[in-house]
Write an enzyme that holds these catalytic residues in place. Structure first.
Site, PDB file in Angstrom:
ATOM      1  N   GLU A   1     -39.367   2.177  21.158  1.00 29.59           N
ATOM      2  CA  GLU A   1     -39.940   1.307  22.194  1.00 29.59           C
ATOM      3  C   GLU A   1     -40.129  -0.043  21.535  1.00 29.59           C
ATOM      4  O   GLU A   1     -40.988  -0.198  20.670  1.00 29.59           O
ATOM      5  CB  GLU A   1     -41.306   1.836  22.640  1.00 29.59           C
ATOM      6  CG  GLU A   1     -41.280   3.189  23.305  1.00 29.59           C
ATOM      7  CD  GLU A   1     -40.670   3.150  24.681  1.00 29.59           C
ATOM      8  OE1 GLU A   1     -40.681   2.074  25.314  1.00 29.59           O
ATOM      9  OE2 GLU A   1     -40.151   4.183  25.119  1.00 29.59           O
TER      10      GLU A   1
ATOM     11  N   CYS B   1     -46.523  -5.439  25.518  1.00 29.25           N
ATOM     12  CA  CYS B   1     -45.060  -5.354  25.535  1.00 29.25           C
ATOM     13  C   CYS B   1     -44.523  -5.552  26.942  1.00 29.25           C
ATOM     14  O   CYS B   1     -43.383  -5.951  27.133  1.00 29.25           O
ATOM     15  CB  CYS B   1     -44.623  -4.010  24.987  1.00 29.25           C
ATOM     16  SG  CYS B   1     -45.432  -2.633  25.805  1.00 29.25           S
TER      17      CYS B   1
HETATM   18  P1  NAP Z   1     -44.019  -4.009  13.830  1.00 36.26           P
HETATM   19  O1  NAP Z   1     -44.327  -5.022  12.819  1.00 36.26           O
HETATM   20  O2  NAP Z   1     -42.600  -3.666  14.067  1.00 36.26           O
HETATM   21  O3  NAP Z   1     -44.869  -2.724  13.428  1.00 36.26           O
HETATM   22  C1  NAP Z   1     -44.917  -1.595  14.256  1.00 36.26           C
HETATM   23  C2  NAP Z   1     -45.302  -0.378  13.447  1.00 36.26           C
HETATM   24  O4  NAP Z   1     -44.258  -0.086  12.536  1.00 36.26           O
HETATM   25  C3  NAP Z   1     -46.567  -0.545  12.622  1.00 36.26           C
HETATM   26  O5  NAP Z   1     -47.298   0.660  12.669  1.00 36.26           O
HETATM   27  C4  NAP Z   1     -46.030  -0.772  11.217  1.00 36.26           C
HETATM   28  O6  NAP Z   1     -46.920  -0.353  10.217  1.00 36.26           O
HETATM   29  C5  NAP Z   1     -44.811   0.134  11.238  1.00 36.26           C
HETATM   30  N1  NAP Z   1     -43.808  -0.168  10.238  1.00 36.26           N
HETATM   31  C6  NAP Z   1     -43.358  -1.366   9.843  1.00 36.26           C
HETATM   32  N2  NAP Z   1     -42.385  -1.217   8.929  1.00 36.26           N
HETATM   33  C7  NAP Z   1     -42.209   0.117   8.738  1.00 36.26           C
HETATM   34  C8  NAP Z   1     -41.364   0.917   7.921  1.00 36.26           C
HETATM   35  N3  NAP Z   1     -40.485   0.369   7.099  1.00 36.26           N
HETATM   36  N4  NAP Z   1     -41.467   2.258   7.993  1.00 36.26           N
HETATM   37  C9  NAP Z   1     -42.350   2.839   8.836  1.00 36.26           C
HETATM   38  N5  NAP Z   1     -43.195   2.129   9.626  1.00 36.26           N
HETATM   39  C10 NAP Z   1     -43.118   0.785   9.595  1.00 36.26           C
HETATM   40  O7  NAP Z   1     -44.590  -4.416  15.257  1.00 36.26           O
HETATM   41  P2  NAP Z   1     -46.055  -4.944  15.630  1.00 36.26           P
HETATM   42  O8  NAP Z   1     -46.171  -6.349  15.140  1.00 36.26           O
HETATM   43  O9  NAP Z   1     -47.103  -3.959  15.249  1.00 36.26           O
HETATM   44  O10 NAP Z   1     -45.995  -4.915  17.218  1.00 36.26           O
HETATM   45  C11 NAP Z   1     -45.544  -5.982  18.015  1.00 36.26           C
HETATM   46  C12 NAP Z   1     -44.235  -5.668  18.669  1.00 36.26           C
HETATM   47  O11 NAP Z   1     -44.291  -4.392  19.285  1.00 36.26           O
HETATM   48  C13 NAP Z   1     -43.889  -6.635  19.778  1.00 36.26           C
HETATM   49  O12 NAP Z   1     -42.574  -7.054  19.594  1.00 36.26           O
HETATM   50  C14 NAP Z   1     -44.013  -5.813  21.061  1.00 36.26           C
HETATM   51  O13 NAP Z   1     -43.150  -6.201  22.081  1.00 36.26           O
HETATM   52  C15 NAP Z   1     -43.711  -4.450  20.584  1.00 36.26           C
HETATM   53  N6  NAP Z   1     -44.357  -3.458  21.430  1.00 36.26           N
HETATM   54  C16 NAP Z   1     -43.575  -2.676  22.218  1.00 36.26           C
HETATM   55  C17 NAP Z   1     -44.174  -1.728  23.040  1.00 36.26           C
HETATM   56  C18 NAP Z   1     -43.347  -0.825  23.899  1.00 36.26           C
HETATM   57  O14 NAP Z   1     -43.902   0.128  24.420  1.00 36.26           O
HETATM   58  N7  NAP Z   1     -42.070  -1.068  24.084  1.00 36.26           N
HETATM   59  C19 NAP Z   1     -45.562  -1.575  23.055  1.00 36.26           C
HETATM   60  C20 NAP Z   1     -46.319  -2.394  22.247  1.00 36.26           C
HETATM   61  C21 NAP Z   1     -45.710  -3.335  21.439  1.00 36.26           C
HETATM   62  P3  NAP Z   1     -47.852  -1.382   9.397  1.00 36.26           P
HETATM   63  O15 NAP Z   1     -48.736  -2.017  10.393  1.00 36.26           O
HETATM   64  O16 NAP Z   1     -48.557  -0.491   8.449  1.00 36.26           O
HETATM   65  O17 NAP Z   1     -46.907  -2.349   8.751  1.00 36.26           O
END
Ligand code: NAP
Length: 516
Positions: free
Chosen positions: A257, A296
């Site tokens: 997602e 999102c």
């Molecule tokens: P992110 O930086 O991609 O992080 C998301 C999750 O992934 C966090 O728990 C992060 O952990 C983890 N993560 C990062 N690198 C990883 C790796 N190499 N291995 C395993 N896990 C890893 O995104 P964000 O900044 O939290 O969220 C914002 C984005 O999410 C926006 O673009 C938004 O559109 C999207 N979003 C989408 C939805 C949907 O339902 N489609 C819902 C909400 C948000 P850490 O925090 O520990 O780094």
């Protein structure tokens, strides 16, 4: 200073080494810390598979539903405390915090009730009657869907530490898979407290729910072919996990997602006397300011017929202006800060890029006027931009994850609106506001291939609409292309991700006996 603890292999554990701080985004002060260093994630996954999995599979859907309802109730009993933590660590107003925390308990409760409806079965058998497969009518086949024997790892984004946990866990548990939840580190306080509440309540059997309260470490390296990974976050991280983390090689099933450039389209038939026009204004402005635009599903691109742009702009600005921005703990404040310092940097840089193709018509990407805040904190005021036309390049390419939207004048035809929206290369949800059946029909057929969900605003249901940003458990959440290509929720449909479909063929009475 609160120290977060993971819950792995049936016990709470804090990691070693230097912990990562978690901040109060209103002040920039550190309020908690966490580390997952040194935790045995291989052991944690094995514990969930061997303890939690068999327990859940032995339960009927009705029993799993009762468990999910008990989880919802246990969390709800601590609602006020959790709302406070969402303000402290997420910059949520009370309304934002309710959206997250009540969203979690509401979705859990909905799936709990679905479990009761599914009754005393433990798995699904497709169709009432098996399919005859040969001249001999005794040779038949039937499909079953059974829970996988692995663990469901759930990685969530920073913006919904409560709902992200609840909406994923509800579906996996009902399907019969144990869950390891990993919230984003920066806002993990709410999820960590939910786990303490659940363990204290004693409602969850051993190994059914585990928590990684911080960085993932080598968690994913221990995943195998019966496991599933449901990821929510940015497209970049989603692509990395899909292509470079070695999960495909090990046969891990993945659902992504990711982000989305959700659109709202004002139909050419509406004038400012219609209820649907006002619904468009209310829902668009709400999506800009709710959770400071960090949803999102939030509307990013606003398509308005060229002739109506001046009036729509005026109405949108008047609605946005009603939102007081500042300290989210104050009752009069309707929009708080962004969740992290990194978010502040990203949103500011994103607004600068958008402004190369669109002019500011409200706000300028700065802090704006704040209530109860003098300095500090990660604030960006509501910012509305307007492009010259739908040919606005970066506006269709860059998700600016904050209180930022761009008006795009279009020629009033469904064809042009659909073509321009499709430049976002796949989205979670877009909205069409119109009372014209033909226009709406064309929009639905034009947009459906590019979206997981469409929200149709109509004058006759204007008072009943929750807005496009509310993800309801009955409806599919996800979207193609840049939105990740995944699918969650959607009632019973969501369970399929956690189930293996198997075609069973053989002697008819034997199948009847085994499958029931
Ligand atoms: P992110 O930086 O991609 O992080 C998301 C999750 O992934 C966090 O728990 C992060 O952990 C983890 N993560 C990062 N690198 C990883 C790796 N190499 N291995 C395993 N896990 C890893 O995104 P964000 O900044 O939290 O969220 C914002 C984005 O999410 C926006 O673009 C938004 O559109 C999207 N979003 C989408 C939805 C949907 O339902 N489609 C819902 C909400 C948000 P850490 O925090 O520990 O780094």
């Amino acid at each position: 200073m609160i120290t977060l603890r993971s819950h792995v292999s049936g016990a709470f554990a804090a990691g070693q080494g230097t912990p990562r701080p978690l901040f109060n985004p209103t002040t920039g002060e550190a309020v908690a810390q966490t580390s997952t260093e040194g935790l045995d994630f291989g052991g944690a996954l094995a514990f969930a598979r061997t303890q939690g999995g068999p327990t859940l599979r032995a339960m009927t859907f009705a029993e799993r539903g009762a468990l999910i309802l008990a989880i919802s109730k246990a969390i709800h009993a601590h609602r006020d405390e959790l709302l406070g933590l969402a303000t402290l660590n997420g910059g949520n107003t009370r309304g934002d915090a309710k959206f997250d925390v009540d969203g979690a308990t509401g979705t859990l409760a909905w799936y709990g009730k679905l479990g009761a409806k599914l009754g005393d079965r433990r798995y699904f058998v497709d169709g009432e009657e098996p399919t005859r497969l040969a001249a001999n009518p005794r040779f038949v086949g039937q499909h079953v869907r059974v829970p996988r024997h692995g663990v469901a790892v759930h990685i969530n984004a920073f913006n919904f530490p409560g709902w992200g946990f609840g909406e994923k866990a509800a579906v996996a548990l009902l399907a019969g898979m144990p869950v390891v939840c990993k919230p984003a580190t920066s806002t993990a306080l709410v999820t960590a407290r939910m786990f303490e509440i659940l363990v204290e309540s004693g409602v969850v059997p051993e190994g059914v729910l585990s928590l990684v309260a911080g960085p993932p470490g080598d968690l994913l390296k221990h995943m195998g072919p019966q496991d599933v990974l449901a990821f929510t976050g940015s497209s970049d991280t989603g692509s990395y996990l899909r292509t470079k983390a070695g999960l495909l090689e090990r046969g891990v099933r993945i659902n992504v997602e990711a982000d989305s450039l959700n659109a709202a389209v004002l139909g050419p038939d509406l004038d400012s006397d219609s209820d649907a026009w006002h619904l468009f204004v209310r829902e668009t402005a709400k999506d800009m300011t709710q959770k400071a635009g960090q949803k999102c599903t939030a509307i990013r691109r606003i398509f308005v017929p060229r002739d109506s742009v001046a009036e729509a702009r005026e109405h949108l600005i008047a609605e946005i202006q009603r939102t007081r921005v500042g300290d989210p703990a104050l009752s009069e404040v309707r929009m708080g800060p962004l969740a992290t310092e990194q978010q502040l940097r990203d949103v500011s840089a994103g607004i600068a890029k958008l402004s190369e193709r669109a002019r500011f018509v409200y706000g300028d990407g700065g802090r704006g006027e704040l209530v109860g805040v003098d300095e500090g904190g990660y604030f960006v005021g509501p910012t509305l931009l307007e492009a010259e036309s739908v040919d606005a390049g970066v506006v269709h390419e860059l998700e600016v994850f904050g209180p930022v939207q761009t008006i795009l004048p279009y020629d009033g035809t469904a064809a042009q609106a659909c073509e321009a929206i499709a430049r976002g290369t796949g989205g979670l949800v877009s909205s069409v506001y119109s009372d014209d059946k033909a226009f709406v029909g064309d929009m639905v057929m034009g947009l459906a291939p590019y979206h997981g969900r469409l929200h149709l605003g109509h004058s006759k249901i204007a008072e009943h609409s929750p807005g496009p940003g509310t993800v309801m458990p009955q409806m599919v959440h996800g979207g193609p292309g840049r939105a990740g290509g995944g699918e969650e929720l959607g009632g019973e449909r969501g369970l399929d991700f956690y189930l293996q479909r198997c075609a069973v063929q053989g002697l008819k009475p034997l199948l009847a006996k085994i499958l029931g």
